[in-house]
Design an enzyme around this catalytic site. Structure first.
Site, PDB file in Angstrom:
ATOM      1  N   GLY A   1       1.186  -1.739   0.463  1.00  0.00           N
ATOM      2  CA  GLY A   1       0.226   0.083   0.495  1.00  0.00           C
ATOM      3  C   GLY A   1       0.819   1.074  -0.351  1.00  0.00           C
TER       4      GLY A   1
ATOM      5  CB  ILE B   1       0.342   5.899   6.887  1.00  0.00           C
ATOM      6  CG1 ILE B   1       0.212   6.644   7.336  1.00  0.00           C
ATOM      7  CG2 ILE B   1       1.484   5.227   6.927  1.00  0.00           C
ATOM      8  CD1 ILE B   1      -1.258   5.870   8.603  1.00  0.00           C
TER       9      ILE B   1
ATOM     10  CE1 TYR C   1      -8.905  -0.510   9.620  1.00  0.00           C
ATOM     11  CE2 TYR C   1      -9.387   1.301  11.955  1.00  0.00           C
ATOM     12  CZ  TYR C   1      -8.668   0.761  10.727  1.00  0.00           C
ATOM     13  OH  TYR C   1      -7.785   1.444  10.559  1.00  0.00           O
TER      14      TYR C   1
END
Length: 249
Positions: A13, A18, A150
């Site tokens: 990612g 980030i 989550y």
């Protein structure tokens, strides 16, 4: 000499938020950086900013087959890893009565199953002395409404930091986790919330942070580089919380 000269690092990612900020800091510190992501356009843009030695690979973090293909691609090029930041993830929120199986499966496939099996596939490629950093979240600690699935997925990653450390230490590989609080990234714009509600949500979250601001991707990146470097050689299986005091005070 820079901290990561002659080192090769992977950031999943790594094409935005980030992940990209961390990949960029690794590159500034001398590392050859490999980034993965699902969107080819943002991968191409990120690679251009990371420099000619960077490698950008399209990869679905929630697909076990893709995890094996990633390991095979790196091995075929003779690449071994000195550090890896497992950052790829999804954040889907909803109250208990609105959660469906699709949301559950997508969250756990990407955040938990994908991370676990990618580490498994890449294990033979880690050099002795390598470091793995997982991207957790303070949601695993604070019991925020609508974050149940989550938060549970991130709690699993925090557990991985301990259990996988115990398994990988004999290979000379450390595992730790960084758990950010509210960070100013494009993630908030992808929650599917109207702009006025998003602004109200951001203001409410910020009011709960003792430092009265969101963190920055660059601040998280600094923590990841610390946990990936010899500076943290005696840090194993731990969680570094970065939330401006939100879960502590």
């Amino acid at each position: 000499m820079k901290r990561f000269d002659n080192k090769t690092v992977l950031v999943t990612g790594g094409n935005s938020g980030i992940g990209f900020a961390t990949a960029l800091e690794f590159a500034k510190q001398g590392a050859r950086v490999i980034i993965t992501g699902r969107d080819q356009a943002t991968l191409d843009t990120a690679k251009a900013q990371l420099g000619e030695n960077a490698i950008a690979l399209r990869n679905d973090a929630g697909d076990i087959k893709a995890s094996k293909e990633l390991a095979q691609t790196l091995a075929a090029q003779g690449i071994t890893l000195d550090a890896a930041f497992f950052n790829a993830g999804v954040a889907k929120f909803g109250p208990l009565d609105a959660i469906d199986e699709n949301l559950w499966d997508q969250t756990f496939n990407v955040n938990v199953k994908g991370t676990f099996f990618t580490i498994q596939a890449l294990t033979p490629l880690f050099n002795s002395g390598a470091a793995i950093v997982l991207n957790g979240s303070i949601n695993a600690h604070i019991g925020m409404p609508s974050s149940s699935v989550y938060a549970a997925s991130k709690a699993a990653l925090i557990s991985f930091a301990k259990t996988l450390s115990a398994e990988l230490l004999p290979r000379g590989v450390r595992v730790n986790v960084v758990s950010p609080g509210p960070i100013a990234t494009p993630l908030y714009g992808r929650l599917g919330i109207p702009a006025d509600q998003l602004n109200e949500l951001a203001s409410d979250i910020q009011s709960q942070v003792p430092l009265k601001r969101f963190g920055t991707p660059e601040e998280v990146a600094s923590a990841v580089l610390y946990l990936s470097s010899p500076d943290s050689a005696f840090v194993v299986g731990t969680e570094l919380i970065m939330d401006g005091g939100m879960s502590q005070l």
